[in-house]
Scaffold this motif. Structure first.
Motif, PDB file in Angstrom:
ATOM      1  N   GLU A   1     -32.335  -1.859 -27.197  1.00 32.64           N
ATOM      2  CA  GLU A   1     -33.232  -0.772 -27.592  1.00 32.64           C
ATOM      3  C   GLU A   1     -33.548  -0.933 -29.078  1.00 32.64           C
ATOM      4  OE1 GLU A   1     -35.497   2.288 -26.257  1.00 32.64           O
ATOM      5  OE2 GLU A   1     -33.770   1.676 -25.035  1.00 32.64           O
ATOM      6  N   MET A   2     -34.843  -1.044 -29.400  1.00 30.00           N
ATOM      7  CA  MET A   2     -35.263  -1.237 -30.784  1.00 30.00           C
ATOM      8  C   MET A   2     -35.495   0.139 -31.426  1.00 30.00           C
ATOM      9  SD  MET A   2     -35.248  -4.498 -30.435  1.00 30.00           S
ATOM     10  CE  MET A   2     -36.049  -5.291 -31.809  1.00 30.00           C
ATOM     11  N   ILE A   3     -34.580   0.554 -32.279  1.00 29.11           N
ATOM     12  CA  ILE A   3     -34.661   1.906 -32.850  1.00 29.11           C
ATOM     13  C   ILE A   3     -34.846   1.883 -34.368  1.00 29.11           C
ATOM     14  CG2 ILE A   3     -33.277   2.880 -30.973  1.00 29.11           C
ATOM     15  CD1 ILE A   3     -30.896   2.970 -32.934  1.00 29.11           C
TER      16      ILE A   3
ATOM     17  N   PRO B   1     -26.750  17.211 -29.831  1.00 31.76           N
ATOM     18  CA  PRO B   1     -26.456  16.260 -28.754  1.00 31.76           C
ATOM     19  C   PRO B   1     -25.904  16.953 -27.513  1.00 31.76           C
ATOM     20  CG  PRO B   1     -24.723  16.192 -30.411  1.00 31.76           C
ATOM     21  CD  PRO B   1     -25.812  17.067 -30.966  1.00 31.76           C
ATOM     22  N   ALA B   2     -26.259  16.396 -26.368  1.00 30.53           N
ATOM     23  CA  ALA B   2     -25.716  16.859 -25.093  1.00 30.53           C
ATOM     24  C   ALA B   2     -24.914  15.708 -24.499  1.00 30.53           C
ATOM     25  CB  ALA B   2     -26.843  17.271 -24.155  1.00 30.53           C
ATOM     26  N   PHE B   3     -23.635  15.910 -24.300  1.00 29.57           N
ATOM     27  CA  PHE B   3     -22.768  14.833 -23.821  1.00 29.57           C
ATOM     28  C   PHE B   3     -22.533  14.956 -22.320  1.00 29.57           C
ATOM     29  CE2 PHE B   3     -20.881  15.138 -28.294  1.00 29.57           C
ATOM     30  CZ  PHE B   3     -21.773  14.192 -28.780  1.00 29.57           C
ATOM     31  N   ALA B   4     -22.767  13.866 -21.626  1.00 30.12           N
ATOM     32  CA  ALA B   4     -22.548  13.824 -20.187  1.00 30.12           C
ATOM     33  C   ALA B   4     -21.061  13.633 -19.905  1.00 30.12           C
ATOM     34  CB  ALA B   4     -23.355  12.682 -19.577  1.00 30.12           C
ATOM     35  N   GLU B   5     -20.707  13.737 -18.639  1.00 29.21           N
ATOM     36  CA  GLU B   5     -19.335  13.455 -18.236  1.00 29.21           C
ATOM     37  C   GLU B   5     -19.003  12.009 -18.593  1.00 29.21           C
ATOM     38  OE1 GLU B   5     -16.615  13.197 -14.151  1.00 29.21           O
ATOM     39  OE2 GLU B   5     -18.629  14.052 -14.119  1.00 29.21           O
TER      40      GLU B   5
ATOM     41  N   ILE C   1     -30.177   7.364 -28.396  1.00 31.82           N
ATOM     42  CA  ILE C   1     -28.795   6.966 -28.094  1.00 31.82           C
ATOM     43  C   ILE C   1     -28.121   8.024 -27.228  1.00 31.82           C
ATOM     44  CG2 ILE C   1     -26.530   6.505 -29.103  1.00 31.82           C
ATOM     45  CD1 ILE C   1     -28.028   5.420 -31.588  1.00 31.82           C
ATOM     46  N   ASN C   2     -28.308   9.284 -27.585  1.00 33.60           N
ATOM     47  CA  ASN C   2     -27.693  10.378 -26.832  1.00 33.60           C
ATOM     48  C   ASN C   2     -28.210  10.428 -25.392  1.00 33.60           C
ATOM     49  OD1 ASN C   2     -27.947  13.782 -26.375  1.00 33.60           O
ATOM     50  ND2 ASN C   2     -25.965  12.867 -26.843  1.00 33.60           N
ATOM     51  N   SER C   3     -29.478  10.111 -25.216  1.00 35.82           N
ATOM     52  CA  SER C   3     -30.074  10.146 -23.878  1.00 35.82           C
ATOM     53  C   SER C   3     -29.518   9.049 -22.976  1.00 35.82           C
ATOM     54  CB  SER C   3     -31.601   9.998 -23.977  1.00 35.82           C
ATOM     55  OG  SER C   3     -32.155  11.069 -24.712  1.00 35.82           O
ATOM     56  N   ALA C   4     -28.951   8.014 -23.585  1.00 41.18           N
ATOM     57  CA  ALA C   4     -28.364   6.923 -22.801  1.00 41.18           C
ATOM     58  C   ALA C   4     -26.962   7.260 -22.311  1.00 41.18           C
ATOM     59  CB  ALA C   4     -28.332   5.640 -23.630  1.00 41.18           C
ATOM     60  N   ASN C   5     -26.482   8.457 -22.653  1.00 35.92           N
ATOM     61  CA  ASN C   5     -25.157   8.923 -22.211  1.00 35.92           C
ATOM     62  C   ASN C   5     -24.032   7.975 -22.616  1.00 35.92           C
ATOM     63  OD1 ASN C   5     -26.221  11.251 -20.960  1.00 35.92           O
ATOM     64  ND2 ASN C   5     -26.707  10.074 -19.114  1.00 35.92           N
ATOM     65  N   ILE C   6     -24.120   7.468 -23.827  1.00 36.77           N
ATOM     66  CA  ILE C   6     -23.109   6.537 -24.331  1.00 36.77           C
ATOM     67  C   ILE C   6     -21.794   7.290 -24.573  1.00 36.77           C
ATOM     68  CG2 ILE C   6     -22.522   4.982 -26.232  1.00 36.77           C
ATOM     69  CD1 ILE C   6     -24.774   3.965 -24.432  1.00 36.77           C
ATOM     70  N   ASP C   7     -20.677   6.692 -24.119  1.00 34.87           N
ATOM     71  CA  ASP C   7     -19.363   7.310 -24.309  1.00 34.87           C
ATOM     72  C   ASP C   7     -18.781   7.014 -25.688  1.00 34.87           C
ATOM     73  OD1 ASP C   7     -19.254   8.332 -21.645  1.00 34.87           O
ATOM     74  OD2 ASP C   7     -18.755   6.326 -20.933  1.00 34.87           O
TER      75      ASP C   7
ATOM     76  N   ALA D   1     -24.137   9.738 -38.309  1.00 36.79           N
ATOM     77  CA  ALA D   1     -23.691  11.021 -38.859  1.00 36.79           C
ATOM     78  C   ALA D   1     -24.179  12.191 -38.014  1.00 36.79           C
ATOM     79  CB  ALA D   1     -24.179  11.161 -40.297  1.00 36.79           C
ATOM     80  N   LEU D   2     -25.257  12.002 -37.265  1.00 32.65           N
ATOM     81  CA  LEU D   2     -25.753  13.044 -36.363  1.00 32.65           C
ATOM     82  C   LEU D   2     -24.903  13.159 -35.102  1.00 32.65           C
ATOM     83  CD1 LEU D   2     -29.593  12.443 -36.740  1.00 32.65           C
ATOM     84  CD2 LEU D   2     -28.321  14.478 -37.460  1.00 32.65           C
ATOM     85  N   ARG D   3     -23.959  12.257 -34.931  1.00 29.49           N
ATOM     86  CA  ARG D   3     -23.017  12.270 -33.804  1.00 29.49           C
ATOM     87  C   ARG D   3     -23.728  12.225 -32.445  1.00 29.49           C
ATOM     88  NH1 ARG D   3     -17.589  11.141 -33.519  1.00 29.49           N
ATOM     89  NH2 ARG D   3     -16.533  11.827 -35.393  1.00 29.49           N
ATOM     90  N   PRO D   4     -24.493  11.143 -32.183  1.00 31.93           N
ATOM     91  CA  PRO D   4     -25.172  11.061 -30.889  1.00 31.93           C
ATOM     92  C   PRO D   4     -24.229  10.732 -29.735  1.00 31.93           C
ATOM     93  CG  PRO D   4     -25.531   9.053 -32.141  1.00 31.93           C
ATOM     94  CD  PRO D   4     -24.816  10.008 -33.058  1.00 31.93           C
ATOM     95  N   THR D   5     -22.993  10.333 -30.039  1.00 35.35           N
ATOM     96  CA  THR D   5     -22.026   9.998 -28.995  1.00 35.35           C
ATOM     97  C   THR D   5     -20.693  10.703 -29.273  1.00 35.35           C
ATOM     98  OG1 THR D   5     -21.252   8.016 -30.153  1.00 35.35           O
ATOM     99  CG2 THR D   5     -23.101   7.744 -28.640  1.00 35.35           C
ATOM    100  N   PRO D   6     -19.885  10.927 -28.229  1.00 36.48           N
ATOM    101  CA  PRO D   6     -18.613  11.637 -28.429  1.00 36.48           C
ATOM    102  C   PRO D   6     -17.639  10.909 -29.347  1.00 36.48           C
ATOM    103  CG  PRO D   6     -19.207  11.575 -26.094  1.00 36.48           C
ATOM    104  CD  PRO D   6     -20.141  10.651 -26.801  1.00 36.48           C
ATOM    105  N   LYS D   7     -17.594   9.580 -29.265  1.00 38.16           N
ATOM    106  CA  LYS D   7     -16.678   8.786 -30.084  1.00 38.16           C
ATOM    107  C   LYS D   7     -17.484   7.688 -30.788  1.00 38.16           C
ATOM    108  CE  LYS D   7     -13.044  10.978 -28.570  1.00 38.16           C
ATOM    109  NZ  LYS D   7     -12.249  10.459 -27.452  1.00 38.16           N
TER     110      LYS D   7
END
Length: 469
Positions: free
Chosen positions: A154-156, A77-81, A168-174, A192-198
């Motif tokens: 978003e239908m995932i 995952p890449a986390f945005a500001e 989810i990660n691409s949506a820059n969710i905090d 479990a893949l941790r797509p978001t920081p929290k």
């Protein structure tokens, strides 16, 4: 074996009940000692009379298995500001959060019935709300309401774990809020893949996930008081009471006298009758609860008990259990499960809701109170047994919260023997509904948004504190 025990419990077949529960607990303990996933589902463990510490151990075993399954998935995952500003706002404007919600049950499901309030009453000043559905649309009024709103869904559900996490990660969710936990339809591998920081758990699953990837549990101080913290692996984030959101004022504002009269006819309700009721699925029954209900009915000749034939296979077993407690068949009426709207119309035919002990009514108690019918409960030592106490407190009738089983029985008998008392109580509940915090949906939504935003800046290592008002 565990699935068979669950099936028998589901239809209220209590033959050798205690021995069956003891046996499957021993089997699960042995399986976990051998580093094998227990055959008992984590959600079933919450339904059974199992020690809370054992249920947490089962949840952790399932979480460990999920970690093994995602070990070789290539996802970084890449986390945005954290946060964003509305286009055109000055640099000094506060950052707004991006909040994601993931669930299989956003449609016609008790979780969906409750949660639809948050997207409906969300304001742009709260930040961005993004919904991720693990199921396809069921075309229910609940799902359609979400789809027609200003928040994208978003239908995932059909995506691979990796693709869903990437979306989810691409949506820059905090922060991502999971409504499912270990419920049916879950896909914990995505979280479990941790797509978001929290990440946090809320609403749909009344227990700990036991998962390292879930940082916080959004609860309140009644459903999870400090003395029960050891039952949970997540840090406890306290919402104002009640933690539970609902959308009854806007979704179900109309009445239908025809449905109400029909219910009263089926109940053969006379002017002097007091209708005791419970609208939970029958699998929530326990022998001790049925003992209490039987004592109440025997002490009140003009009382009737109204239950739902849900599931229908359980009705015969419940009747047999009541007969063994010398309860007259004329005092017990079963009605079929109905569409939510029709069911809400007929609820006022009841006078007093008798709650279950180990697993309370959650959605059912909320909708019963919404229709002006009082409920009594006796909170236990796990979250599932304490939800109704939170709801009654938020409504403003804490006197309906019994201290224990004996107090519950005495309170119910006192009310059931007096039509005047129960009628006055019903009038009180009806008066409180429009002015209580329980049904102040705008305020509940605002509080939920504010408290979730606070978690974004909260370290994962934080253990517990109160953000409640």
């Amino acid at each position: 074996m565990a699935n068979l025990v669950h099936l028998r419990n589901h239809i209220v077949d209590w033959t050798n009940r205690d021995l069956r529960f003891l046996n499957i607990q021993k089997v699960a303990e042995k399986q976990m000692a051998n580093n094998t996933v227990p055959s008992m589902q984590s959600f079933h463990c919450l339904l059974f009379p199992m020690p809370p510490e054992f249920c947490l151990k089962v949840a952790k075993a399932f979480a460990a298995e999920v970690q093994k399954q995602i070990k070789y998935i290539d996802f970084k995952p890449a986390f945005a500001e954290v946060g964003y500003r509305i286009s055109g706002s000055p640099p000094s404007a506060p950052l707004l959060p991006r909040i994601g919600v993931i669930s299989h049950d956003l449609g016609n499901h008790p979780t969906g019935h409750l949660f639809t309030a948050i997207p409906a009453f969300w304001k742009s000043e709260y930040g961005m709300l993004q919904l991720f559905s693990l199921s396809t649309s069921d075309n229910s009024r609940y799902f359609q309401r979400l789809a027609q709103g200003r928040h994208s869904v978003e239908m995932i559900g059909s995506m691979s774990f990796q693709d869903a996490a990437t979306t989810i990660n691409s949506a820059n969710i905090d922060i991502l809020v999971d409504l499912d936990g270990w419920m049916k339809g879950r896909r914990p591998e995505i979280l479990a893949l941790r797509p978001t920081p929290k990440q946090a758990i809320y609403l749909g699953y009344p227990g700990s996930t036991g998962a390292e990837w879930v940082d916080f549990a959004l609860v309140d101080k009644i459903v999870l008081p400090p003395e029960f913290h050891s039952q949970w692996s997540e840090a406890k984030a306290y919402l104002p009471i009640p933690y539970q959101i609902n959308d009854y004022p806007s979704l179900f504002s109309s009445d239908n006298a025809k449905d109400l009269r029909k219910a009263e006819e089926v109940l053969s309700k006379e002017h002097s009758d007091i209708i005791l009721c419970n609208f939970n699925q029958l699998y929530k029954l326990e022998p001790s609860t049925l003992d209490i209900w039987g004592n109440i009915l025997k002490s009140c000749s003009n009382c009737k008990l109204w239950l739902l034939s849900f599931p229908v296979q359980a009705e015969a077993f419940v009747r047999k259990q009541l007969l063994s407690r010398d309860i007259k068949s004329s005092q017990v009426i079963f009605m079929p499960r109905q569409d939510k709207q029709i069911h809400l119309h007929r609820i006022p035919a009841g006078n007093l809701f008798l709650d279950n002990m180990h697993v309370n009514g959650h959605t059912t108690v909320t909708e019963t109170l919404w229709k002006g019918v009082p409920a009594i409960t006796a909170p236990g030592d796990v979250m599932a047994s304490r939800v109704a106490a939170s709801l009654l407190t938020a409504l403003g009738v804490p006197e309906l919260i019994a201290r224990d089983d004996l107090d519950y029985e005495m309170l119910a008998k006192s009310l059931a023997r007096s039509k005047a008392k129960v009628s006055t109580l019903g009038a009180t509940v009806t008066r409180l509904v429009p002015q209580s915090r329980l049904f102040n949906i705008q305020e509940l939504t605002k509080a939920w948004a504010q408290h979730v935003k606070m978690l974004i800046e909260t370290p994962r290592s934080w253990h517990s504190a109160s953000f409640a008002d």
